[in-house]
Design an enzyme around this catalytic site. Structure first.
Site, PDB file in Angstrom:
ATOM      1  N   ILE A  39       1.020  -1.296   0.005  1.00 18.62           N
ATOM      2  CA  ILE A  39      -0.558   0.124   0.078  1.00 18.62           C
ATOM      3  C   ILE A  39       1.513   1.050  -0.140  1.00 18.62           C
ATOM      4  O   ILE A  39       0.694   2.674  -0.110  1.00 18.62           O
ATOM      5  CB  ILE A  39      -0.793   0.240   0.762  1.00 18.62           C
ATOM      6  CG1 ILE A  39      -0.283   0.187   2.818  1.00 18.62           C
ATOM      7  CG2 ILE A  39      -2.171  -1.280   1.503  1.00 18.62           C
ATOM      8  CD1 ILE A  39      -1.146   0.135   3.767  1.00 18.62           C
ATOM      9  N   TYR A 127       3.344   7.710  17.104  1.00 18.43           N
ATOM     10  CA  TYR A 127       1.981   6.646  16.206  1.00 18.43           C
ATOM     11  C   TYR A 127       0.314   7.189  16.714  1.00 18.43           C
ATOM     12  O   TYR A 127      -0.140   6.586  15.188  1.00 18.43           O
ATOM     13  CB  TYR A 127       1.619   5.507  17.109  1.00 18.43           C
ATOM     14  CG  TYR A 127       0.623   4.765  16.541  1.00 18.43           C
ATOM     15  CD1 TYR A 127      -0.050   3.967  15.714  1.00 18.43           C
ATOM     16  CD2 TYR A 127      -0.509   4.452  17.645  1.00 18.43           C
ATOM     17  CE1 TYR A 127      -0.349   2.505  15.770  1.00 18.43           C
ATOM     18  CE2 TYR A 127      -1.840   3.747  17.577  1.00 18.43           C
ATOM     19  CZ  TYR A 127      -1.514   3.104  16.691  1.00 18.43           C
ATOM     20  OH  TYR A 127      -3.024   1.877  16.058  1.00 18.43           O
ATOM     21  N   LYS A 131      -1.395   8.014  12.996  1.00 20.42           N
ATOM     22  CA  LYS A 131      -2.622   7.834  13.076  1.00 20.42           C
ATOM     23  C   LYS A 131      -3.717   8.661  12.890  1.00 20.42           C
ATOM     24  O   LYS A 131      -4.825   8.467  11.675  1.00 20.42           O
ATOM     25  CB  LYS A 131      -3.661   7.035  13.800  1.00 20.42           C
ATOM     26  CG  LYS A 131      -2.913   5.350  14.293  1.00 20.42           C
ATOM     27  CD  LYS A 131      -3.010   4.872  12.682  1.00 20.42           C
ATOM     28  CE  LYS A 131      -4.550   4.057  12.823  1.00 20.42           C
ATOM     29  NZ  LYS A 131      -4.308   3.062  11.434  1.00 20.42           N
TER      30      LYS A 131
END
Length: 262
Positions: A39, A127, A131
């Site tokens: 991806i 992280y 996101k």
């Protein structure tokens, strides 16, 4: 109905495959692991979507190593944000509804009541930041999307997660010290998988940002105790509470999500 599942070799992807691939004749699944579809390669994503004509894409692919993300954030952002942008653009071009899995770590944990989708985000680690950027890129590009924030995701069968780690450690260690510093809702991949497929089967078009988790609030210590009890390990290993468990990445002390009721 043609449904693509990216990140298919992870714990959520494998759970969806186990529960639904053979049992739902109305859905034709394509399960793509990294070897099937990288991806992070925008051109490959574009070609894959154009060739296959999907109705939905469930994006289970993510960089989830919270500790390592602090040290090499570029990899977290590459997978959790920039690759998500490529997927979103291909979804728009091919009229595909995107179902994207996000995280409770977009919040700072300063609240003491469950977070709603309307609450302000303020991630305190790389992280969570990666996101959140992924969420923002989806919202900029698409109208037909579900962003599902979930928390403390685990499978009893697949992947690397807290549940399996505790089972393995309890079989080899005499004592385990587990933190009581954080509160959240451990979420089984099976219940999340059922929620996601339910959105597709019901043809839900109430698009947008959703929260979904199992609803039992506990600390990591509470969860470890439950895991050990369930696996008859409570008598073999001494479980100790600790409040000074040091990690490289900051983590929200409270990240309970209020599940979206629709």
């Amino acid at each position: 109905m043609k449904v693509l599942v990216t990140g298919a070799s992870g714990q959520l992807g494998k759970t969806i495959e186990e529960l639904f691939a053979k049992n739902n004749s109305n859905i034709d699944f394509t399960f793509a692991s990294k070897s099937d579809l990288d991806i992070t390669d925008q051109l490959k994503v574009e070609v894959f979507f154009t060739k296959n004509k999907f109705d939905y894409c469930i994006n289970c692919a993510a960089y989830t190593n919270v500790e390592q993300a602090e040290k090499t954030p570029e990899m977290a952002f590459k997978i959790n944000a920039h690759a998500v942008k490529s997927i979103a653009k291909s979804c728009k071009k091919n009229n595909v509804t995107l179902i994207h899995v996000s995280t409770d770590y977009v919040f700072d944990g300063e609240k003491t009541t469950p977070y709603t989708p309307e609450d302000l985000t303020n991630p305190i680690n790389e992280y969570g930041k990666s996101k959140l950027l992924g969420e923002s890129l989806i919202q900029d590009i698409l109208k037909k999307y579900f962003i599902i924030r979930t928390s403390w995701l685990y499978s009893k069968k697949y992947g690397k997660n807290f549940y399996k780690t505790i089972v393995n450690l309890a079989k080899t260690k005499d004592e385990l010290a587990i933190t009581t510093d954080q509160k959240g809702c451990p979420t089984n991949t099976e219940t999340l998988a059922k929620y996601i497929i339910g959105l597709i089967v019901s043809k839900n078009n109430n698009y947008g940002l959703k929260h979904f988790s199992d609803e039992k609030v506990m600390t990591w210590y509470d969860f470890a105790k439950e895991i050990m009890s369930e696996n008859n390990l409570i008598q073999t290993t001494n479980l100790v509470k600790t409040s000074n468990y040091v990690t490289f990445a900051k983590r929200p002390k409270y990240s309970v999500l209020r599940t979206t009721k629709e």
